[in-house]
Design an enzyme around this catalytic site. Structure first.
Site, PDB file in Angstrom:
ATOM      1  N   ARG A  89      34.498  37.752  42.202  1.00  0.00           N
ATOM      2  CA  ARG A  89      34.334  36.720  41.696  1.00  0.00           C
ATOM      3  C   ARG A  89      35.214  35.187  41.181  1.00  0.00           C
ATOM      4  O   ARG A  89      34.631  34.745  40.838  1.00  0.00           O
ATOM      5  CB  ARG A  89      33.143  37.310  40.161  1.00  0.00           C
ATOM      6  CG  ARG A  89      32.719  37.922  40.399  1.00  0.00           C
ATOM      7  CD  ARG A  89      31.984  39.013  39.444  1.00  0.00           C
ATOM      8  NE  ARG A  89      32.728  40.678  39.227  1.00  0.00           N
ATOM      9  CZ  ARG A  89      32.790  40.865  38.569  1.00  0.00           C
ATOM     10  NH1 ARG A  89      31.982  40.908  37.435  1.00  0.00           N
ATOM     11  NH2 ARG A  89      33.612  42.013  38.356  1.00  0.00           N
ATOM     12  N   ASN A  98      37.415  38.263  34.806  1.00  0.00           N
ATOM     13  CA  ASN A  98      36.461  38.898  36.225  1.00  0.00           C
ATOM     14  C   ASN A  98      36.313  37.630  36.629  1.00  0.00           C
ATOM     15  O   ASN A  98      36.006  37.351  38.631  1.00  0.00           O
ATOM     16  CB  ASN A  98      35.455  38.911  36.717  1.00  0.00           C
ATOM     17  CG  ASN A  98      35.627  40.838  35.829  1.00  0.00           C
ATOM     18  OD1 ASN A  98      36.059  41.421  36.541  1.00  0.00           O
ATOM     19  ND2 ASN A  98      34.610  41.417  35.023  1.00  0.00           N
TER      20      ASN A  98
HETATM   21  C1  UD1 Z   1      36.698  49.460  35.400  1.00  0.00           C
HETATM   22  C2  UD1 Z   1      35.968  50.695  34.607  1.00  0.00           C
HETATM   23  C3  UD1 Z   1      34.771  50.829  33.742  1.00  0.00           C
HETATM   24  C4  UD1 Z   1      36.153  49.533  32.692  1.00  0.00           C
HETATM   25  C5  UD1 Z   1      36.471  48.415  33.469  1.00  0.00           C
HETATM   26  C6  UD1 Z   1      36.859  47.584  32.356  1.00  0.00           C
HETATM   27  C7  UD1 Z   1      35.846  52.132  37.131  1.00  0.00           C
HETATM   28  C8  UD1 Z   1      34.697  53.337  37.210  1.00  0.00           C
HETATM   29  N1  UD1 Z   1      35.121  51.514  36.041  1.00  0.00           N
HETATM   30  O1  UD1 Z   1      35.117  48.119  35.977  1.00  0.00           O
HETATM   31  O2  UD1 Z   1      34.858  51.337  32.855  1.00  0.00           O
HETATM   32  O3  UD1 Z   1      34.775  49.060  31.689  1.00  0.00           O
HETATM   33  O4  UD1 Z   1      37.090  48.979  34.553  1.00  0.00           O
HETATM   34  O5  UD1 Z   1      37.542  46.295  33.274  1.00  0.00           O
HETATM   35  O6  UD1 Z   1      36.770  52.736  36.895  1.00  0.00           O
HETATM   36  N2  UD1 Z   1      41.177  48.530  41.706  1.00  0.00           N
HETATM   37  C9  UD1 Z   1      41.612  48.464  42.857  1.00  0.00           C
HETATM   38  N3  UD1 Z   1      41.202  49.136  43.860  1.00  0.00           N
HETATM   39  C10 UD1 Z   1      40.446  49.791  43.583  1.00  0.00           C
HETATM   40  C11 UD1 Z   1      38.573  49.719  42.984  1.00  0.00           C
HETATM   41  C12 UD1 Z   1      39.900  48.684  41.966  1.00  0.00           C
HETATM   42  O7  UD1 Z   1      43.113  48.617  42.342  1.00  0.00           O
HETATM   43  O8  UD1 Z   1      39.291  50.197  45.144  1.00  0.00           O
HETATM   44  C13 UD1 Z   1      41.435  47.866  40.354  1.00  0.00           C
HETATM   45  C14 UD1 Z   1      40.772  46.582  40.453  1.00  0.00           C
HETATM   46  O9  UD1 Z   1      42.293  45.838  40.786  1.00  0.00           O
HETATM   47  C15 UD1 Z   1      41.217  46.498  38.644  1.00  0.00           C
HETATM   48  C16 UD1 Z   1      40.790  47.108  38.632  1.00  0.00           C
HETATM   49  O10 UD1 Z   1      41.088  48.503  38.838  1.00  0.00           O
HETATM   50  O11 UD1 Z   1      42.382  45.631  38.561  1.00  0.00           O
HETATM   51  C17 UD1 Z   1      39.711  47.387  37.755  1.00  0.00           C
HETATM   52  O12 UD1 Z   1      38.685  47.340  38.745  1.00  0.00           O
HETATM   53  P1  UD1 Z   1      37.231  46.637  38.998  1.00  0.00           P
HETATM   54  O13 UD1 Z   1      36.079  47.055  40.064  1.00  0.00           O
HETATM   55  O14 UD1 Z   1      37.224  45.337  38.008  1.00  0.00           O
HETATM   56  O15 UD1 Z   1      36.682  47.883  37.746  1.00  0.00           O
HETATM   57  P2  UD1 Z   1      34.890  47.529  36.753  1.00  0.00           P
HETATM   58  O16 UD1 Z   1      33.615  47.792  37.959  1.00  0.00           O
HETATM   59  O17 UD1 Z   1      35.380  46.758  35.930  1.00  0.00           O
HETATM   60 MG    MG Z   2      36.801  44.717  36.036  1.00  0.00          MG
END
Ligand code: UD1
Ligand code: MG
Length: 493
Positions: A23, A244
């Site tokens: 995003r 985001n």
């Molecule tokens: C996540 C949480 C949600 C919380 C939110 C807060 C989960 C399932 N959900 O959702 O409950 O309210 O964060 O911001 O955990 N990342 C990785 N590898 C991945 C996926 C994500 O390193 O495969 C990292 C991203 O770079 C980021 C963080 O994890 O820094 C959160 O990932 P994101 O996809 O933003 O999760 P949300 O859907 O926002």
């Molecule tokens: Mg997030």
């Protein structure tokens, strides 16, 4: 009832930074975007390093080379060992933490703190608070940091029972209408008992709307295994607000800036308009400093006590001495001495080093030059690659001609010199102490102490040149009128 923390457990921090940050719509990885002069990854590592953990692991994936390079640089700056772990495919936060755990010794049994790299205001105090809550007896299996979101859309919701105990976290996309009405949200920051985490990560499934391994599912698994799950709700929601997109980036940068201005004011600086004043995290501002509107202090800028800066000035990596005044100035990598006066409309470039009570005036550019104490360069001048002594005055519209097209050459000017307006110093050249130059002098050879340098021949006027060569011009007509008038008055033309 909670009691004080148990003996200090070993702590490891896992920072998630593998996501793509779609995003942001940027070629730069999300965590390398800056907030108040520091990348979000930098903020995350500063906060983590602040709790003096036993190890730090950053999980990288998307654009991993760029992110790993940034991690390595930050680790050096912070003086803490940081490991990077690679998450091959971005298969969810549970998978990302599993990748991070693989970089932590298998027998590690302390606390694992999990955070993300997109929460710029998160600080060491907040992390310390989570660790301390987590360690209270009975020691928790998981402690999740939560906040109240004005708009909880997109966040995981904290589902509690009637006793207020955290049962589970449900992602927005998986939540029922009732669950979506919950305004307590998951910050994405947790403390885990390492053994519980390792155990439960192995039990995660992908039966959810995104088909990913959710770290959040560890909570209900831990609870089912009779572990204590604690939800710690933080009052100050901005401390855990995530970025985001660029709208959130700007909003949180403004909030951090507001806090930085506020702490400078609380420490004794006057900031006339915090709304138009921008201060980077590493800037230091002394007491009784006055910052006027439209001022940007960036990088490692330091403002000494009693100095006045602004309005409309940008100082990057610049040191301003006590009591100095800097008006409408752009400075990069400069040092301004105590009581010096700079501007309006001055441009100080790297290694401009201005002595005590020196004066750099209007439309003056200084580069890689030492200006001695009490020396003045008041108007319309370029000084490059020079050393100027004390109590010297450089006349208006002078140029230090430092570049011969191939090399940069130095000019050395002594103390108590008075150089005339429009003097060209053709470097390399030296002007001795107490020497003068006439207006319009082109100095190509060294000037001994106490000498007056003049150049160019005696002035020659070619009479009537304009009248003869530009006969119908306004200049010729004006000249003729003037000649006639003086003849009428009986004056010689
Ligand atoms: C996540 C949480 C949600 C919380 C939110 C807060 C989960 C399932 N959900 O959702 O409950 O309210 O964060 O911001 O955990 N990342 C990785 N590898 C991945 C996926 C994500 O390193 O495969 C990292 C991203 O770079 C980021 C963080 O994890 O820094 C959160 O990932 P994101 O996809 O933003 O999760 P949300 O859907 O926002
Ligand atoms: Mg997030």
């Amino acid at each position: 009832m909670t009691t004080p923390p148990t003996d200090r457990e070993q702590t490891a921090v896992i920072i998630l930074a593998a996501g793509s940050g779609t995003r942001m719509k940027s070629a730069t990885p999300k965590m390398l975007h800056r907030v108040c002069g520091r990348t979000m990854l930098g903020h995350a590592l500063h906060a983590a390093a602040g709790i003096r953990p036993d190890s730090v692991v950053v999980v990288v994936g998307h654009q991993r080379e760029q992110v790993s390079e940034a991690v390595a640089g930050l680790a050096v700056d912070l003086g803490v060992p940081v490991t990077t772990a690679v998450q091959e495919r971005q298969n969810g936060t549970g998978d990302a933490v599993a990748a991070g755990m693989a970089a932590i010794p298998a027998d590690f049994s302390g606390t694992v703190l999990v955070t993300t790299s997109d929460i710029p205001l998160l600080d060491a105090d907040t992390l310390r608070e989570v660790v301390s809550r987590h360690g209270m007896r009975p020691r928790a299996a998981v402690t999740v940091l939560t906040s109240t979101a004005p708009d909880p859309t997109g966040y995981g919701r904290i589902v509690r029972n009637d006793d207020g105990e955290v049962l589970r976290i449900v992602e927005h996309k998986d939540a029922s209408e009732d669950e979506r009405a919950i305004d307590e949200v998951n910050s994405g920051i947790y403390a885990f008992d390492a053994r519980v985490l390792r155990d439960k990560l192995g039990e995660l499934g992908t039966d959810n709307s995104q088909g990913e391994l959710y770290l959040t599912d560890v909570i209900q698994l831990a609870r089912r295994a009779n572990g204590v799950v604690r939800g710690h709700r933080i009052e100050d929601a901005d401390l855990v607000a995530g970025v985001n997109d660029r709208v959130q980036l700007a909003a949180l940068a403004r909030e951090m800036n507001r806090r930085l201005c506020e702490s400078a004011m609380r420490a004794g600086a006057t900031i006339v308009d915090p709304g138009s004043t921008w201060v980077d995290v590493d800037v230091r501002i002394g007491r009784d400093v006055t910052i006027l509107p439209g001022t940007h202090l960036t990088g490692a800028t330091v403002i000494g006590d009693d100095a006045t800066v602004g309005p409309d000035s940008t100082l990057q990596d610049t040191t301003v001495g006590p009591g100095a005044t800097v008006v409408r100035t752009h400075a990069v990598g400069a040092t301004i001495g105590a009581g010096a006066e700079v501007g309006p409309f001055a441009y100080l470039r790297p290694e401009a080093d201005l002595g005590e009570r020196s004066k750099i005036g209007t439309f003056v550019e200084i580069k890689k030059s030492r200006i001695g104490a009490h020396t003045k360069v008041p108007h319309l001048t370029y000084v490059g690659d020079a050393t100027i002594g004390e109590h010297t005055n450089i006349g208006a519209s002078s140029v230090f001609v430092n570049y011969d097209g191939v090399n940069k050459n130095r000019t050395v000017i002594g103390s108590h010199c008075r150089t005339g307006s429009d003097t060209m110093f053709i470097a390399p050249v030296t002007v001795g102490d107490g020497a003068y130059s006439g207006a319009g002098t082109v100095i190509k050879d060294d000037v001994p102490p106490g000498a007056l340098a003049v150049s160019g021949g005696r002035q020659r006027n070619i009479d009537d040149w304009v009248i003869e060569n530009r006969p119908d011009s306004g200049s010729a007509e004006a000249a003729l009128r003037s000649r006639n008038d003086s003849q009428k008055d009986g004056l010689t033309p």
